[in-house]
Design an enzyme around this catalytic site. Structure first.
Site, PDB file in Angstrom:
ATOM      1  N   ARG A  12      11.450   6.602  12.868  1.00  0.00           N
ATOM      2  CA  ARG A  12      10.782   5.980  14.003  1.00  0.00           C
ATOM      3  C   ARG A  12      10.770   4.464  13.863  1.00  0.00           C
ATOM      4  O   ARG A  12      11.455   3.755  14.574  1.00  0.00           O
ATOM      5  CB  ARG A  12       9.356   6.536  14.148  1.00  0.00           C
ATOM      6  N   ASP A  13      10.043   3.957  12.909  1.00  0.00           N
ATOM      7  CA  ASP A  13       9.860   2.510  12.790  1.00  0.00           C
ATOM      8  C   ASP A  13      11.146   1.806  12.401  1.00  0.00           C
ATOM      9  O   ASP A  13      11.399   0.679  12.837  1.00  0.00           O
ATOM     10  CB  ASP A  13       8.768   2.212  11.757  1.00  0.00           C
ATOM     11  N   HIS A 204       0.050   0.975   6.306  1.00  0.00           N
ATOM     12  CA  HIS A 204       1.419   0.799   6.795  1.00  0.00           C
ATOM     13  C   HIS A 204       1.784  -0.642   6.470  1.00  0.00           C
ATOM     14  O   HIS A 204       1.325  -1.572   7.134  1.00  0.00           O
ATOM     15  CB  HIS A 204       1.480   1.058   8.305  1.00  0.00           C
ATOM     16  N   HIS A 206       4.511  -3.835   5.360  1.00  0.00           N
ATOM     17  CA  HIS A 206       5.857  -4.391   5.431  1.00  0.00           C
ATOM     18  C   HIS A 206       6.115  -5.223   4.185  1.00  0.00           C
ATOM     19  O   HIS A 206       5.184  -5.739   3.560  1.00  0.00           O
ATOM     20  CB  HIS A 206       6.022  -5.239   6.685  1.00  0.00           C
ATOM     21  N   CYS A 237      12.554  -6.794   9.925  1.00  0.00           N
ATOM     22  CA  CYS A 237      11.343  -7.277  10.589  1.00  0.00           C
ATOM     23  C   CYS A 237      11.741  -8.273  11.661  1.00  0.00           C
ATOM     24  O   CYS A 237      12.363  -9.294  11.351  1.00  0.00           O
ATOM     25  CB  CYS A 237      10.404  -7.936   9.579  1.00  0.00           C
ATOM     26  N   ASN A 246       9.720  -2.162   6.358  1.00  0.00           N
ATOM     27  CA  ASN A 246       8.635  -1.452   5.684  1.00  0.00           C
ATOM     28  C   ASN A 246       8.850  -1.419   4.176  1.00  0.00           C
ATOM     29  O   ASN A 246       9.909  -1.803   3.669  1.00  0.00           O
ATOM     30  CB  ASN A 246       8.568  -0.004   6.191  1.00  0.00           C
TER      31      ASN A 246
END
Length: 305
Positions: A12-13, A204, A206, A237, A246
């Site tokens: 997803r991310d 969560h 990064h 990012c 991430n």
């Protein structure tokens, strides 16, 4: 031995942050391979309009596929009540909604201020309750915002409590912009937990500025039990070109396993899963130190202790 849940968010991310659309069969192979390594939870996609994110157009099909994998907790991201309804229809075990702690970011991202977002969370909570699905809220930009800068801790605490009151069963703190440092992680986790208790379970993080693992350890020291991560740091990012996105799943698994935490993940098998990404997305950079350096010679002895 403490069990730490690693939630794989790359499908997803990671994938929504890059331009190429990964083929459906490659996504399925990725999800199946990670589950076979012992990864307990995978965020397989998000329920957003395909016109906005074509990378996520096949999320419903991925949910149905992943639900056939025994023991895997299948979750997805939803931006609103409409997305929540689509998620439960597809059959997710649970879904999460992003709630930006920077009100300016919230308005630009989902066109809702904080008051409107709380009402949206309330509607999503009702959908989850009726379907028997787990509902979490991710408090995004909790550590800082590229639009507003610093986000007051009091705002995060107040919105965390409001989210629980509106129906969220679980909360995460999200370092959306890569602004967090370990001391800030400790302060914010303590402050939010003082208000909502064990409902705050997840970080969560990064790795934009190289502090991802340090921030993860700070969270573990404060009782965090779930960490999101992305295989190969996939996605990058958007606020820091060239930086990884991430936490890198492989590096996180190495650190936790070597320290004596229980993750249930076979690292040697996990390292081989990168080949699926490299083949399907040959032009995307993959990050991580462990894949290059390998495990320590005494790795098996460490994890056996």
């Amino acid at each position: 031995m403490t069990f730490i849940t690693i939630s794989e968010v790359g499908p997803r991310d990671g994938l929504q942050s890059i331009k190429p659309v990964m083929p459906l069969e490659a996504k399925k192979a990725w999800i199946a391979a990670e589950a076979a390594c012992g990864v307990p939870e995978i965020e397989v996609g998000s329920f957003v309009p395909p016109s906005l994110l074509p990378q996520m157009a096949d999320t419903a099909e991925l949910v149905r596929f992943a639900r056939g994998i025994e023991g895997l907790n299948v979750v997805a991201l939803v931006p609103n009540a409409k997305g929540a309804a689509r998620a439960v229809e597809a059959g997710v075990h649970g879904f999460s909604a992003p709630f930006s702690m920077s009100e300016t970011h919230s308005i630009r991202n989902v066109r809702k201020d904080h008051t409107q977002m709380i009402e949206e969370i309330r509607a999503m909570g009702r959908i989850a309750a009726e379907a028997g699905a787990h509902f979490a809220v991710g408090l995004s930009t909790a550590f800082g915002c590229t639009i507003e800068g610093a986000v007051p801790q009091a705002t995060v605490v107040r919105m965390a409590a409001a989210s629980i009151e509106a129906g969220a069963k679980e909360l995460s703190l999200s370092d959306t912009t890569g602004y967090a440092d370990p001391a800030q992680v400790r302060r914010l986790v303590r402050a939010v937990r003082a208000q909502v208790g064990d409902a705050l379970t997840t970080l969560h993080l990064h790795n934009t500025r190289g502090l991802g693992l340090a921030n993860a350890l700070a969270g573990l020291d404060e009782g965090i039990t779930t960490l999101d991560a992305s295989l190969g740091g996939l996605g990058g990012c958007p606020y820091a070109p060239g930086a990884s996105g991430n936490l890198v799943t492989e590096d996180l698994v190495l650190m936790l396993n070597a320290m004596g935490y229980k993750t249930g993940i076979d690292l040697e098998k996990l390292l081989k899963v990168r080949a699926i990404l490299a083949e399907a997305l040959p032009d995307e950079p993959l990050y991580g130190f462990t894949p290059d350096a390998g495990v320590m010679m005494d790795y098996q002895e460490r994890i056996a202790q």
